[in-house]
Design an enzyme around this catalytic site. Structure first.
Site, short mmCIF file in Angstrom:
data_model
loop_
_atom_site.label_atom_id
_atom_site.label_comp_id
_atom_site.label_asym_id
_atom_site.label_seq_id
_atom_site.Cartn_x
_atom_site.Cartn_y
_atom_site.Cartn_z
N ASP A 48 52.80 71.48 34.40
CA ASP A 48 53.41 71.46 33.07
C ASP A 48 52.50 70.60 32.19
O ASP A 48 51.64 69.87 32.71
CB ASP A 48 54.81 70.88 33.17
CG ASP A 48 55.51 70.79 31.83
OD1 ASP A 48 55.28 71.65 30.96
OD2 ASP A 48 56.28 69.82 31.63
N ASP B 165 53.69 69.00 28.61
CA ASP B 165 54.46 67.96 27.92
C ASP B 165 55.29 67.15 28.91
O ASP B 165 56.09 67.70 29.67
CB ASP B 165 55.39 68.62 26.89
CG ASP B 165 54.63 69.34 25.81
OD1 ASP B 165 54.07 68.66 24.93
OD2 ASP B 165 54.56 70.59 25.85
N LYS C 31 61.70 78.00 29.80
CA LYS C 31 62.34 77.28 30.89
C LYS C 31 63.79 77.00 30.51
O LYS C 31 64.07 76.73 29.35
CB LYS C 31 61.58 75.98 31.14
CG LYS C 31 60.10 76.19 31.47
CD LYS C 31 59.33 74.88 31.52
CE LYS C 31 57.85 75.13 31.76
NZ LYS C 31 57.07 73.87 31.80
N ASP D 104 58.34 67.51 35.03
CA ASP D 104 59.06 66.27 34.71
C ASP D 104 60.50 66.50 34.29
O ASP D 104 61.36 65.68 34.57
CB ASP D 104 58.34 65.52 33.58
CG ASP D 104 58.41 66.27 32.25
OD1 ASP D 104 58.92 65.70 31.27
OD2 ASP D 104 57.94 67.42 32.19
#
Length: 217
Positions: free
Chosen positions: A9, A11, A141, A166
């Site tokens: 990922d 961000d 997502k 995260d």
């Protein structure tokens, strides 16, 4: 199953951008007389550009279109990144370390323009063999679309990939794609316990990401 690729990922994993996204989108909503709800930031995390722009235009602000929201917010984010994205400690080193071990992909909710800007500024673009924005798939997502597309572009089965995530929506997305998931939770926006339980390993930082760790999963 063999580990054939690693999908990051962006961000919250490589750059500390979630606070910037929140500040910019919250500022947009405030400047247009809108209402920022208690769960807004958690809901926005992982949404594609189309999804979060539509949510803001429909649920938070009156009298604007999703296209207007997206254009203004992304332009402001580009300006924020102009002097360099908010890099997280160990990000460049982790990418280089793992790129020497297995092919790398990226599955991000950021728009393509920001993905290209960030990877180019960090000189990491050549290390990612596939980079997918959820702008380019049917659903953001927690749907698995972005991760499945990244695996397809890498030419490997999704179940033979490790994903580095995260957020709760990101963890759900990678898990739904069939990938083994490593979580690196951010203190400011921790995933829920049920999302965190989907991870095969919970790391405290990027320095933990080594070939030995991922091979052991």
């Amino acid at each position: 199953m063999p580990l054939e690729a690693i999908v990051f990922d962006l961000d919250g994993v490589l750059i500390d951008s979630e606070p910037v996204w929140e500040e910019v989108r919250r500022g947009y909503v405030a400047s247009h007389g809108g209402r920022w709800l208690p769960d807004t930031q958690q809901r926005l995390m992982g949404m594609s550009t189309e999804e979060w722009a539509r949510y803001i235009a429909t649920d938070l602000v009156d009298g604007v279109t999703a296209e207007e929201v997206a254009y203004t917010v992304i332009d402001e984010m580009s300006q924020r990144y102009a002097e360099g994205p908010p890099l997280l400690p160990g990000a460049v080193e982790a990418v280089r370390r793992l790129a020497a071990y297995r092919p790398l992909g990226l599955a991000s909710s950021s728009p393509r323009a920001l993905i290209d800007l960030v990877l180019g500024q960090l000189r990491l673009d050549v290390l990612f063999r596939a980079a997918v924005s959820t702008e380019e798939v049917d659903a953001g997502k927690p749907a698995p679309d972005g991760y499945l597309t990244a695996a397809a572009r890498l030419g490997v089965p999704a179940e033979d990939c490790v994903a580095i995530e995260d957020s709760g929506n990101g963890l759900r997305s990678a898990h739904a794609a069939g990938m083994t998931v490593v979580a690196i939770p951010r203190e400011a926006h921790p995933p829920s316990d049920d999302a965190l339980a989907l991870a095969a390993h919970v790391a405290k930082d990027l320095d933990e990401l080594t070939p030995d760790l991922l091979a052991a999963l």
